[in-house]
Enzyme design. Structure first.
Site, PDB file in Angstrom:
ATOM      1  N   ARG A 119       5.702 -12.745   9.733  1.00  0.00           N
ATOM      2  CA  ARG A 119       6.500 -11.616   9.296  1.00  0.00           C
ATOM      3  C   ARG A 119       7.789 -11.509  10.098  1.00  0.00           C
ATOM      4  NH1 ARG A 119       2.557  -6.777  11.004  1.00  0.00           N
ATOM      5  NH2 ARG A 119       4.292  -5.750  12.027  1.00  0.00           N
ATOM      6  N   GLU A 153       0.868  -1.162   0.000  1.00  0.00           N
ATOM      7  CA  GLU A 153       0.000   0.000   0.000  1.00  0.00           C
ATOM      8  C   GLU A 153       0.914   1.225   0.000  1.00  0.00           C
ATOM      9  OE1 GLU A 153      -2.229   0.871   3.542  1.00  0.00           O
ATOM     10  OE2 GLU A 153      -3.504   2.312   2.497  1.00  0.00           O
ATOM     11  N   LYS A 173       4.661   0.786  10.147  1.00  0.00           N
ATOM     12  CA  LYS A 173       4.769   2.004   9.349  1.00  0.00           C
ATOM     13  C   LYS A 173       4.236   3.197  10.123  1.00  0.00           C
ATOM     14  CE  LYS A 173       3.359   0.160   5.075  1.00  0.00           C
ATOM     15  NZ  LYS A 173       2.718   0.340   3.764  1.00  0.00           N
TER      16      LYS A 173
END
Length: 667
Positions: free
Chosen positions: A266, A35, A276
């Site tokens: 992850r 994104e 983020k």
RNA sequence: UGGCCCAUGGUGUAACUGGCUAACACAUCGGUUUUUGGUACCGAAGAGUCUAGGUUCGAAACCUAGUGGGCCAACCA
């Protein structure tokens, strides 16, 4: 079959299995779907490495698809940064695509879903809908609008698209099951009204599709065979499949391959954060200078810090792929960058913390240009000349007036080799008022064939150039700064993560260019920062050399390796269990030692902790012995013997392991 | 209180899908070489595979229960 003997990770196993079950190899296709709402970080490189790596391995195309369905957060700046970073890592995408490319197709399918009674327009407040949604442990209830007619739904949806309603007035929901234990299946939202300017479609749309509806269908449109994402999307898989099933019905002739989603854990790195949103906070609060601050775990930060694409790819390869939560030690990343830079960088001499050495028997105005090898790991790197003269700088740390013989460096009366130059002997020092050594007076010897223990780097005072040096420490003082429920990660910020100083360098560095990497001999790897100018060189310390000397020293005030706490706090019972495991394999002498240890530990054990171990499997004799020793100790100090204990002892007496029988007998 | 996922040395991954002494890398600790206390090379220590049952000639792997951890209630992705 790919024929290698290397072991496969679970995703590769899945692919091999699909291939074995008839999936044609040319149907393999992957994607990386960021994104564009922030910069890529080291965590993303894992996802990038997996999908692009698979593409390389199977010679399959990999699309770069920007998941841009939320115009409120997304910006072109991020698109550009993401492309730059992926390219820099050395990966090539087949197509640059955007979910927004599919808005029309998605809309058409949504209309189809409405016609088939699989979607409806809801017109409640988000609060009301949240309430009806239930909780993970409580089922939801149906919306009062759930049974609107197809005609009404169609009409409303078209008018939503036409911009007839204000934001929030209506939404389109899939009609699935409000009682599904998976919350995502409780009539999830497919479209919301949003009057925001989109970085690609401008103001064409005022309804935007949600992630679940968009992502899976984008995969389907692109005919992605394996859609790989991180673990938190596991619950989404059910919905992914639900949408896919229906859309497949509409389009299977043109789009024959239904993609499958699979999830991996992850990457987490110790002493840093990967969110983020949180990284953005560091940028906005001015804790760092930007997304590319060399202390940031972003790809652009690592690049500026001096990390190479090679080292990062190697790192990702070493980290592996699995489904369990993990925290990778930064030392692995550091190993990868050292390994790469060791082979490729030229060695130079720089003194960061200088003290002056005067070579008393060297002529005052003489200077020599001595030959120095650029890189002993790479013969093709050649040689350069470095100037030598009567006055040189060495590191303060490299001199002590007196020291033991484990100190290989310069001390009064001692000899040391100057790298690429002569051997010097320290004769006297001159001190300032505060007692600090200001000059070291040495004599030099041109016989360089002698064996001396230490070799120092140095720089000629009159030839030296200066540069700004930025030395970084970890940004956080905690191993997992964002894992504390009661504390904000900002509390763990290391106030000393940046130290700036001026260094003296050999003159060959004068025309080094931005981005260039060097090994400052005996110190570490340094590269030229973007802020550097021809008048003012600026170096970043990428990473230090391994330093087995620093480890032996009592320990400066460096916060490098705080002792690992987990050893201290281990409960006695678990230590006893561990000692027991090995017990039967030990020599008699060691057994005695361990036994004493267990007896000591027994004092810290509660009976409640011990009793469960009475049931230890027969074959684990060692553990049972340890339990027996502990038990004996506890009985001695007043524990009351009950039936369970007696039973345990009796069972031990009948065991075939003599050691156990003996322990049991002495109770 | 529901559903889903996970559990192998300090850390991260393996174990040919039920079969040799549980392997590799990082980290740790020794040693050799060395004009970088770097690199390279050699070696050591460290794991009965979360616990307890079960299936089997045989389980890290399969089954059951427990324990521990993670995820799920944004008109974010």
């Amino acid at each position: 079959m790919s024929g290698e003997s290397k072991s496969l990770n679970f995703i590769e196993h899945i692919i091999e299995e699909d291939l074995a079950n008839g999936l044609s190899k040319d149907k393999l296709r992957f994607r990386f779907p960021p994104e564009p709402n922030g910069y890529l970080h080291i965590g993303h490189t894992k996802a990038i490495g997996i999908s692009f790596g698979l593409g390389e391995k199977y010679k399959a195309p990999v699309n770069l698809r920007f998941d841009d369905t939320n115009p409120a957060k997304e910006e072109q700046e991020y698109v550009d940064a993401i492309k730059r970073d992926i390219e820099w890592l050395g990966y090539k995408w087949e197509n640059e695509l955007y979910s927004s490319d599919y808005f029309q197709k998605l809309y058409d399918w949504a209309v189809q879903m409405i016609k088939d009674g699989r979607a409806y327009v809801d017109s409640q407040s988000s609060e009301a809908m949240a309430e009806q949604k239930g909780t993970p442990t409580q089922v939801g209830t149906n919306s009062p609008y759930r049974n609107r007619s197809v005609e009404e739904n169609l009409d409303l949806f078209q008018r939503m698209k036409a911009g007839e309603f204000e934001a929030g007035k209506h939404i389109l929901r899939a009609k699935i099951d409000m009682e599904d234990p998976n919350m995502l299946m409780r009539d999830p939202i497919m479209y919301r009204i949003l009057y925001a300017h989109h970085h690609r479609t401008g103001d064409d749309w005022c309804i935007y599709p949600m992630y679940d509806w968009t992502h899976g269908e984008s995969d389907y449109i692109e005919q992605i065979s394996h859609s790989l994402c991180s673990l938190e999307f596991k619950p989404h898989r059910k919905l992914y499949n639900w949408f896919r099933e229906h859309v497949y019905e509409y389009s299977k002739e043109i789009l024959p391959l239904p993609p499958k989603q699979r999830e991996f854990a992850r990457l987490n790195l110790s002493y840093t954060i990967m969110s983020k949103r949180k990284l953005l906070r560091l940028v906005e609060k001015g804790i760092v200078t930007g997304w590319d601050d060399p202390r940031m775990p972003t790809i652009s930060g690592l690049r500026r810090r001096g990390y190479t694409p090679n080292s990062i790819r190697k790192f990702i390869e070493k980290v592996g792929v699995a489904k369990r939560e993990n925290v990778i030690d930064v030392s692995l990343l550091e190993f990868c960058i050292r390994e790469d830079l060791n082979k490729t960088t030229n060695r130079v001499m720089a003194v960061l913390n200088p003290v002056k050495v005067i070579i008393t028997n060297y002529p005052d105005d003489k200077e020599e240009w001595l030959e120095a090898e650029n890189n002993q790991e790479d013969a093709s790197a050649g040689y350069r000349k470095v100037p030598f003269s009567k006055e040189i700088y060495i590191e303060k740390e490299d001199f002590k007036e007196e020291a033991g013989n484990k100190f290989f460096r310069l001390k009064l009366g001692g000899e040391v080799r100057l790298k690429n130059a002569y051997i010097i002997k320290a004769n006297s020092v001159i001190k300032g008022d505060n007692g600090e050594v200001k000059e070291i007076h040495c004599s030099y010897d041109t016989d360089t064939s002698k064996k001396v223990k230490g070799t120092l780097h140095w720089v000629s005072v009159k030839h030296a150039i200066t540069a700004e040096i930025r030395v970084y420490d970890r940004l956080f003082s905690d191993e997992a700064p964002d894992s504390h429920p009661d504390k904000d990660f900002m509390e763990f910020i290391n106030p000393n993560s940046l130290k700036v100083s001026t260094a003296y360098l050999e003159p060959s560095l004068a025309d080094a260019k931005i981005g260039e990497c060097f090994q400052f001999q005996r110190l570490g790897y340094f590269n030229i920062d973007d802020d550097s100018t021809p008048n003012q060189l600026v170096f970043n310390k990428t990473v230090g050399l391994r330093d087995s000397w620093a480890k032996q020293k009592p320990k400066p005030q460096n916060n490098q390796n705080q002792s690992k706490p987990q050893q201290q706090k281990r409960p006695a019972i678990s230590v006893i269990k561990q000692l027991g495991k090995k017990y039967t394999n030990l020599s008699e002498e060691k057994q005695l030692k361990v036994k004493n240890e267990i007896q000591e530990l027994a004092k810290g054990v509660a009976y409640d902790e011990l009793e469960p171990l009475f049931g230890t499997a027969v074959k684990k004799a060692g553990t049972r012995i340890a339990v027996m020793i502990t038990l004996k100790e506890m009985l001695k100090s007043g524990l009351e013997q009950n039936n369970t204990i007696t039973e345990f002892i009796n069972k031990a007496l009948e065991d075939k392991n003599e050691l156990l029988v003996n322990e049991a007998k002495t109770i």
